[in-house]
Design an enzyme around this catalytic site. Structure first.
Site, short mmCIF file in Angstrom:
data_model
loop_
_atom_site.label_atom_id
_atom_site.label_comp_id
_atom_site.label_asym_id
_atom_site.label_seq_id
_atom_site.Cartn_x
_atom_site.Cartn_y
_atom_site.Cartn_z
N ASP A 1 0.87 -1.17 0.00
CA ASP A 1 0.00 0.00 0.00
C ASP A 1 0.91 1.24 0.00
O ASP A 1 2.13 1.15 0.17
CB ASP A 1 -0.97 -0.01 1.18
CG ASP A 1 -2.22 0.83 0.87
OD1 ASP A 1 -2.12 1.74 0.03
OD2 ASP A 1 -3.28 0.58 1.48
C1 NOJ Z 1 -4.11 3.84 0.07
C2 NOJ Z 1 -5.27 2.90 0.13
O1 NOJ Z 1 -5.26 2.18 1.34
C3 NOJ Z 1 -5.35 1.93 -1.03
O2 NOJ Z 1 -6.58 1.28 -0.99
C4 NOJ Z 1 -5.14 2.65 -2.33
O3 NOJ Z 1 -5.28 1.74 -3.40
C5 NOJ Z 1 -3.79 3.30 -2.33
N1 NOJ Z 1 -3.72 4.27 -1.25
C6 NOJ Z 1 -3.45 3.97 -3.66
O4 NOJ Z 1 -4.20 5.12 -3.85
#
Ligand code: NOJ
Length: 745
Positions: free
Chosen positions: A272
């Site tokens: 993430d």
């Molecule tokens: C943080 C989020 O937790 C995740 O779901 C997302 O895909 C990413 N950022 C990228 O934007």
């Protein structure tokens, strides 16, 4: 280190060799620095600090760029990758396309409310087509975290509380995004996220630690992820939080033992955002170098946005902390996806395609149908709904009644301009001759603003002063007073659910319930339409407002779909994929609990709290229709079967009411004894059917080892045990039509 900067050496492999050969050929020509760059995903948004994507790409290439939503820029960056980077390897452009690109579909929690996986597949196929036309190759979806705590804001992004429904929705969304050919230019690569357990964060607080036993993980939280693997998902994203005190980003057991070794996943994993670097903050890694080492060793292929791999992996190879073979192992599936998607042959996007694609009327039509199928009728006392189209004097009231943002919901792609048909517009379009007055009432706001406000992902409005709110309140009551019928549109604004959007209470925010009470006191018919991204505790409304429609965050055509249902052009047939708790303090609340020594079904002992009932306000699987259904003739093909054999369960479903409608037949089991206590009910089959008035359909389900096995704590493995099983089939998780069978050794 063999740095290769000579552009003359850049070769893309011939298109006809097979994927492994092409990947090998690429690896053979790449320097360590280039290989490491393939393991990096670079932020392309203006607010990203550090070097621009082109600077890194020109020097060493990159695996992927994210947070960019600009077709022209995609081509510009791609040109640098193809023509100027050492090996000319194309970039994978990635973005969160969660429930639509330009045509916005209902949020995933709503898609799950359809109890129709084909609906989720159709929605994500349109999302893929539009996103791909914009130049996006890879979406960070589906989000398939099981969520049993409605306080957790990200419940809106998933399919709710149940592993069986969740697995069906996960597989359907993967099929929708990816289709069955990776080279299909109308599809995108999908990403199963967030692996794993994120939905069980302590107290529903976003990012807080998760403590889940292996049996909970395997029986409840893993099934959607394994279903995504089986559906051929190309990529996985790890979760942010600590799972049993090990951050998911550095969790070898999750990323290697379970995902790759047990399930045979062959795609690649991305962290993430910033999560690799954040292993330092999280108290797992000593410094960023250590973070890169731990994460790579754990099996993480790609570092999203933290640049930790870019900074440290080459040094770790040079001092023998990592081998080149370990780097190659991580790079391979990334290159393989680029080869399989045909990016070497077609790296660029036709810049005229997007506007032609998003304008397709069939996309709006699909969004309307999907929204219709996602809505759940929670209450309809005295058959107030459907409303007559002869109405002439209607008031539509509430802060969300004309909010395009709330109608489209959380998680828009970057830069998206909301363009939804609101409920107000939908009602006006349905009854063009009627007077449809509107008053929003007082605004609703988060107490702590959403951090994305800075990035202009949510439109900021100045906070209303209390006196202005009072005027808005009185105007709303007066507007309602002058109408014959009142449609109230209440719930949560788009920034109240999603990431950074957990809350302690599940009450209607702001003065909405007060307004609902004041308007109900006028004694006129009131219909409540809820726009929200999580279950809300609407206890007062559930007893006092005759008609309640749960519309969730229904997308671009949401207002039309609401009007279609309220005025009877469509009969609602959605069902809740989550329990509605009576109170935020009751979370987590879910139907598949174990029975305990004092079952809640026993009259005398059923109290769990002394200050309120702990049953849900609305149970899992619940939803009404404008017609009625009866279930009968529940039969099981054998009273006894051996371990490993199957039984067939059949049941008749009859539309016993006056109009055609949809029912979802739901099959629940309970294993009566075993090496572990088993949930009092578990969903193990469902089918949504459309029946004409008076019609009966016989449907059947099969139960076998896949449905009857479970991961046993006591046995430390998967077991299918000799035991008696209760079976219920009906319209929700409280179904009473019962039969039983026994599995013998
Ligand atoms: C943080 C989020 O937790 C995740 O779901 C997302 O895909 C990413 N950022 C990228 O934007």
């Amino acid at each position: 280190m063999n740095e290769k900067t000579n552009m003359e050496t850049a070769v893309s492999p011939p298109a006809n060799t097979n994927v492994t050969q092409r990947v090998n050929a690429l690896l053979a020509q790449m320097s360590l620095s280039e290989k490491v760059a393939q393991l990096a995903q670079i932020g392309g948004a203006d607010w990203n600090q550090g070097p621009k994507p082109e600077e890194i790409i020109r020097e060493r290439g990159a695996g992927s760029v994210l947070w960019l939503n600009d077709t022209k820029r995609f081509n510009e960056i791609q040109k640098v990758a193809i023509e100027e980077s050492p090996s000319g390897i194309p970039i994978l452009f990635a973005l969160d396309v969660i429930h639509g690109y330009r045509t916005i579909f209902p949020v995933p929690l709503a898609l799950a409310s359809s109890w129709d996986p084909t609906v989720a597949e159709q929605a994500q196929a349109v999302a893929a087509k539009e996103a791909r036309a914009a130049g996006i190759h890879w979406t960070f979806g589906p989000m398939i975290d099981i969520a049993r705590d409605a306080r957790w804001g990200r419940i809106v992004e998933g399919a709710g509380e149940d592993p069986y429904l969740g697995a069906a929705m996960a597989a359907a969304q993967v099929r929708g995004f990816q289709g069955d050919d990776l080279a299909d230019p109308e599809r995108v690569a999908a990403c199963a996220k967030h692996f794993a357990g994120y939905g069980a964060s302590d107290g529903g607080r976003d990012y807080d630690p998760v403590y889940l036993s292996e049996s909970e993980l395997r029986n409840v939280y893993f099934p959607p992820f394994q279903a995504a693997v089986n559906a051929g998902v190309d990529t996985f994203m790890s979760a942010y939080m600590d799972l049993n005190n090990v951050p998911a980003t550095g969790n070898r057991w999750l990323l290697r033992d379970i995902l790759r070794e047990e399930w045979g996943f062959e795609g690649f994993l991305v962290s993430d955002a910033f999560a690799v670097g954040n292993l330092v903050i999280q108290g797992h890694a000593r410094d960023r170098r250590d973070a890169a080492l731990r994460s790579l060793k754990a099996g993480m292929n790609m570092d999203m946005a933290s640049a930790t791999y870019l900074e440290h992996l080459a040094g770790l190879v040079e001092d023998d902390s990592l081998s080149m073979a370990e780097i190659d192992e991580m790079v391979r599936p990334i290159l393989a996806l680029k080869v399989q998607m045909g990016l070497f042959e077609n790296p660029y996007v036709d810049e005229t395609l997007l506007e032609k694609t998003v304008a397709l009327p069939e996309h709006r039509q699909a969004a309307r149908q999907v929204a219709q199928r996602s809505m759940v009728l929670l209450r309809n006392e005295g058959g107030l709904l459907p409303l007559s189209k002869e109405q002439t004097n209607i008031a539509v009231i509430g802060p969300l009644a004309d909010s395009m943002e709330a109608t489209e919901g959380s998680w828009m792609v970057f830069g998206h301009e909301p363009a939804a048909v609101t409920v107000l517009q939908g009602v006006r379009a349905k009854l063009p001759k009627a007077t449809v007055a509107y008053a929003p009432g007082p605004d609703i706001n988060r107490d702590i603003p959403h951090p994305f406000g800075e990035f202009d992902m949510t439109k900021k409005k100045p906070i209303q002063a209390p006196e202005e709110a009072e005027v808005a309140f009185e105007t709303a009551v007066k507007t309602a007073q002058s109408a014959d019928l009142i449609i109230m549109v209440l719930g949560e604004s788009a920034d109240m659910a999603g990431e950074f959007a957990s809350r302690g209470s599940l009450d209607l925010p702001g003065r909405q319930e007060e307004l609902l009470k004041a308007i109900s006191a006028l004694g006129k018919p009131v219909v409540l339409v809820l726009l929200n991204g999580r279950p809300l505790s609407i206890n007062w409304a559930a007893e006092n407002v005759p008609a309640i429609l749960e519309a969730w965050e229904p997308g671009s055509e949401g207002g039309n779909a609401v009007a279609d249902i309220l005025f009877g052009d469509v009969n609602p047939g959605g069902k809740l994929p989550v329990c509605f708790p009576r109170n935020g303090n009751h979370a987590p609340l879910y139907y598949a609990r174990t029975i305990t020594h004092l079952p809640e079904s026993s009259e005398q002992y059923r109290s769990r709290y002394w200050d309120s009932p702990t049953t849900p306000l609305y149970p899992f699987g619940f939803g009404l229709s404008y017609t009625t259904f009866e279930f009968s003739n529940l039969t099981v093909s054998a009273e006894q079967v051996k371990v490993g054999e199957h039984v067939n369960i059949s049941v008749d479903v009859t539309n016993s009411g006056p109009v055609a409608g949809d029912e979802v037949a739901q099959l629940y089991i309970h294993q009566k004894w075993g090496s572990d206590s088993r949930p009092m009910r578990e969903l193990k089959g469902f089918k949504r059917l459309t029946l004409q008035p008076g019609a009966t359909q016989t449907i059947s389900f099969q139960l076998g080892p896949d449905e009857l096995k479970y991961w046993s704590t006591n046995a430390g493995q998967w077991v299918q045990e000799a035991a008696k099983f209760d079976i219920w089939v009906g319209a929700d998780s409280l179904a009473t039509l019962h039969t039983a069978f026994e599995v013998i050794a």
